[in-house]
Design an enzyme around this catalytic site. Structure first.
Site, PDB file in Angstrom:
ATOM      1  N   HIS A 288      62.150  77.082  76.552  1.00 32.54           N
ATOM      2  CA  HIS A 288      61.778  78.184  75.675  1.00 32.54           C
ATOM      3  C   HIS A 288      60.904  79.167  76.454  1.00 32.54           C
ATOM      4  O   HIS A 288      60.104  78.773  77.297  1.00 32.54           O
ATOM      5  CB  HIS A 288      61.004  77.641  74.468  1.00 32.54           C
ATOM      6  CG  HIS A 288      60.739  78.664  73.409  1.00 32.54           C
ATOM      7  ND1 HIS A 288      61.732  79.138  72.591  1.00 32.54           N
ATOM      8  CD2 HIS A 288      59.592  79.311  73.040  1.00 32.54           C
ATOM      9  CE1 HIS A 288      61.218  80.029  71.762  1.00 32.54           C
ATOM     10  NE2 HIS A 288      59.930  80.152  72.015  1.00 32.54           N
TER      11      HIS A 288
ATOM     12  N   ASP B  38      65.090  73.983  75.410  1.00 36.65           N
ATOM     13  CA  ASP B  38      64.184  74.620  74.445  1.00 36.65           C
ATOM     14  C   ASP B  38      63.868  73.630  73.322  1.00 36.65           C
ATOM     15  O   ASP B  38      64.747  73.273  72.536  1.00 36.65           O
ATOM     16  CB  ASP B  38      64.847  75.875  73.876  1.00 36.65           C
ATOM     17  CG  ASP B  38      63.922  76.693  72.990  1.00 36.65           C
ATOM     18  OD1 ASP B  38      62.891  76.163  72.545  1.00 36.65           O
ATOM     19  OD2 ASP B  38      64.237  77.869  72.742  1.00 36.65           O
TER      20      ASP B  38
ATOM     21  N   CYS C  25      62.203  84.902  71.224  1.00 36.57           N
ATOM     22  CA  CYS C  25      61.545  83.930  70.349  1.00 36.57           C
ATOM     23  C   CYS C  25      61.679  84.394  68.897  1.00 36.57           C
ATOM     24  O   CYS C  25      62.783  84.661  68.448  1.00 36.57           O
ATOM     25  CB  CYS C  25      60.090  83.731  70.789  1.00 36.57           C
ATOM     26  SG  CYS C  25      59.250  82.345  69.983  1.00 36.57           S
TER      27      CYS C  25
END
Length: 246
Positions: free
Chosen positions: A214, A183, A125
């Site tokens: 994600h 995502d 991330c």
């Protein structure tokens, strides 16, 4: 490998940075991986991920990425309050402070008798972006970025010429870029933009897109894909081994 874990508070230009150290328990010299967390810092999933990497023969350093904005030891929750605080910290940290943090981590590791001279970076991330940022440092030979956020935006504050994608000429190591097609944090258009910018350079990189959401590496919550996570860990270990053997 069996591993051991402890923490150290490293001095940086912006204050002490709590850094969690996970490494093989056996005596020896091993490569060192700078491992960057999500905005929540070292949560349970990040701890376990770092320990997985360490158990494959790496010294893994997990810094508190927003150390100057929180009390030492802060871990944010995977909830609205934690997300809001983490995003606020992301917006308030000077992007160049990440560079001085990386310098401090690398300089400290170089002084340790368990470091063998090879450095890599890895992150999830925002940590994927911070790993990418670490790749700007000439000491970093190989960097694995998982669904890196904000490479295509200016959300992370920066001065002119300081955005990570504006400094591609500073990357000398190899990149492993891993993404989830579902995502919602990084659009298809953003993926294309990032990839085209990398293709316009002479950077050596791998690019992989999987059917995943994600945070598919996070072993907590309904987006976790255990099979894909296993595949991606294996890809990362082969990637690091190849680059550190060169």
């Amino acid at each position: 490998m069996l591993i051991k874990s402890h923490h150290i508070d490293i001095d940086t230009p912006t204050g002490k940075m709590r850094t969690y150290v996970h490494q093989p328990a056996q005596i020896g010299k091993f490569p060192t991986i700078l491992f960057y967390s999500e905005i929540f810092q070292q949560t349970g999933p990040i701890l376990r991920a770092a320990q997985i990497v360490a158990s494959h023969g790496y010294n893994v350093l997990v810094p508190e990425v927003f150390h100057e904005l929180n009390p030492i030891g802060t871990v944010l929750g995977y909830d609205d309050a934690g997300r809001d605080k983490g995003n606020a910290d992301k917006a308030n940290k000077d992007v160049e402070s990440y560079d001085s943090d990386n310098d401090a981590l690398i300089n400290w590791a170089k002084e340790q008798d368990w470091h063998n001279g090879n450095f890599g970076a890895m992150g999830f991330c925002i940590g994927g972006h911070l790993a990418f940022r670490a790749a700007l440092n000439k000491n970093i030979k190989a960097t694995a970025c998982f669904y890196a956020t904000d490479l295509h935006t200016t959300i992370i504050p920066n001065k002119p010429g300081q955005h990570s994608m504006e400094r591609l000429k500073d990357i000398s190591g190899e990149l492993l870029m891993i993404w989830g097609k579902q995502d919602t944090h990084v659009s298809t258009e953003a993926l294309s933009e990032i990839r085209q910018k990398l293709l316009s350079t002479d950077i050596t990189f791998e690019w992989h897109e999987f059917n995943a959401q994600h945070a598919f590496m996070r072993d907590e919550g309904d987006r976790y894909d255990a099979e894909l996570a296993s595949i991606c860990y294996d890809m990362s270990f082969r990637f690091f081994t190849r680059n550190f053997s060169a």
